[in-house]
Motif scaffolding. Structure first.
Motif, PDB file in Angstrom:
ATOM      1  N   ASP A 126       0.827  -1.207   0.000  1.00 52.77           N
ATOM      2  CA  ASP A 126       0.000   0.000   0.000  1.00 52.77           C
ATOM      3  C   ASP A 126       0.861   1.257   0.000  1.00 52.77           C
ATOM      4  O   ASP A 126       0.590   2.218  -0.736  1.00 52.77           O
ATOM      5  N   HIS A 127       1.895   1.249   0.805  1.00 56.55           N
ATOM      6  CA  HIS A 127       2.791   2.403   0.865  1.00 56.55           C
ATOM      7  C   HIS A 127       3.537   2.586  -0.462  1.00 56.55           C
ATOM      8  O   HIS A 127       3.670   3.705  -0.965  1.00 56.55           O
ATOM      9  N   ALA A 128       3.991   1.481  -1.034  1.00 56.32           N
ATOM     10  CA  ALA A 128       4.692   1.546  -2.316  1.00 56.32           C
ATOM     11  C   ALA A 128       3.766   2.048  -3.420  1.00 56.32           C
ATOM     12  O   ALA A 128       4.178   2.817  -4.291  1.00 56.32           O
ATOM     13  N   LEU A 129       2.515   1.626  -3.391  1.00 57.11           N
ATOM     14  CA  LEU A 129       1.548   2.083  -4.387  1.00 57.11           C
ATOM     15  C   LEU A 129       1.306   3.582  -4.258  1.00 57.11           C
ATOM     16  O   LEU A 129       1.214   4.295  -5.259  1.00 57.11           O
ATOM     17  N   ARG A 130       1.236   4.076  -3.040  1.00 64.11           N
ATOM     18  CA  ARG A 130       1.042   5.507  -2.809  1.00 64.11           C
ATOM     19  C   ARG A 130       2.232   6.296  -3.365  1.00 64.11           C
ATOM     20  O   ARG A 130       2.058   7.334  -4.013  1.00 64.11           O
ATOM     21  N   ILE A 131       3.439   5.786  -3.139  1.00 62.09           N
ATOM     22  CA  ILE A 131       4.637   6.445  -3.659  1.00 62.09           C
ATOM     23  C   ILE A 131       4.636   6.437  -5.184  1.00 62.09           C
ATOM     24  O   ILE A 131       4.973   7.436  -5.825  1.00 62.09           O
ATOM     25  N   LEU A 132       4.230   5.306  -5.773  1.00 62.18           N
ATOM     26  CA  LEU A 132       4.166   5.206  -7.232  1.00 62.18           C
ATOM     27  C   LEU A 132       3.181   6.221  -7.812  1.00 62.18           C
ATOM     28  O   LEU A 132       3.480   6.890  -8.805  1.00 62.18           O
ATOM     29  N   LYS A 133       2.022   6.353  -7.191  1.00 61.89           N
ATOM     30  CA  LYS A 133       1.025   7.312  -7.674  1.00 61.89           C
ATOM     31  C   LYS A 133       1.556   8.733  -7.619  1.00 61.89           C
ATOM     32  O   LYS A 133       1.340   9.532  -8.540  1.00 61.89           O
ATOM     33  N   LYS A 134       2.269   9.075  -6.536  1.00 59.78           N
ATOM     34  CA  LYS A 134       2.838  10.416  -6.422  1.00 59.78           C
ATOM     35  C   LYS A 134       3.876  10.666  -7.512  1.00 59.78           C
ATOM     36  O   LYS A 134       3.906  11.728  -8.128  1.00 59.78           O
ATOM     37  N   LYS A 135       4.727   9.656  -7.765  1.00 60.82           N
ATOM     38  CA  LYS A 135       5.743   9.803  -8.808  1.00 60.82           C
ATOM     39  C   LYS A 135       5.097   9.976 -10.175  1.00 60.82           C
ATOM     40  O   LYS A 135       5.528  10.809 -10.975  1.00 60.82           O
ATOM     41  N   MET A 136       4.054   9.203 -10.444  1.00 62.21           N
ATOM     42  CA  MET A 136       3.371   9.300 -11.729  1.00 62.21           C
ATOM     43  C   MET A 136       2.726  10.660 -11.897  1.00 62.21           C
ATOM     44  O   MET A 136       2.740  11.237 -12.985  1.00 62.21           O
ATOM     45  N   GLN A 137       2.153  11.185 -10.823  1.00 60.83           N
ATOM     46  CA  GLN A 137       1.516  12.496 -10.904  1.00 60.83           C
ATOM     47  C   GLN A 137       2.563  13.584 -11.144  1.00 60.83           C
ATOM     48  O   GLN A 137       2.356  14.487 -11.961  1.00 60.83           O
ATOM     49  N   ARG A 138       3.704  13.505 -10.470  1.00 58.47           N
ATOM     50  CA  ARG A 138       4.768  14.482 -10.676  1.00 58.47           C
ATOM     51  C   ARG A 138       5.318  14.445 -12.091  1.00 58.47           C
ATOM     52  O   ARG A 138       5.667  15.482 -12.657  1.00 58.47           O
ATOM     53  N   GLU A 139       5.404  13.264 -12.672  1.00 59.70           N
ATOM     54  CA  GLU A 139       5.933  13.113 -14.021  1.00 59.70           C
ATOM     55  C   GLU A 139       4.919  13.521 -15.090  1.00 59.70           C
ATOM     56  O   GLU A 139       5.270  13.671 -16.249  1.00 59.70           O
ATOM     57  N   GLY A 140       3.665  13.670 -14.716  1.00 57.25           N
ATOM     58  CA  GLY A 140       2.649  14.080 -15.670  1.00 57.25           C
ATOM     59  C   GLY A 140       2.028  12.929 -16.433  1.00 57.25           C
ATOM     60  O   GLY A 140       1.440  13.134 -17.498  1.00 57.25           O
TER      61      GLY A 140
END
Length: 67
Positions: A11-25
């Motif tokens: 769950d924590h890793a998924l949250r980090i992935l979503k944040k990275k994807m949002q930052r990358e556009g």
């Protein structure tokens, strides 16, 4: 894009992935490619984005310079 999973905490890793994807556009890009965008619509969208960026830059310059 890579995310490390520690202690089987997916769950924590998924949250980090979503944040990275949002930052990358990635989400924004996916939204734009959901349907075909006519060249005139693309041109208008890019013009609006350019104006928004320039206004934001001008606001930042004014606050930094103190005018």
């Amino acid at each position: 894009m890579e995310v490390v999973v520690n202690d089987n905490n997916v769950d924590h890793a998924l949250r980090i992935l979503k944040k990275k994807m949002q930052r990358e556009g990635v989400y924004k890009d996916m939204k734009l490619h959901r349907r075909f965008e006519k060249p005139s619509e693309k041109k208008a969208r890019k013009k609006v984005e350019s104006l928004r960026r320039s206004r934001k830059l001008n606001r930042r310059r004014l606050t930094v310079e103190g005018y």
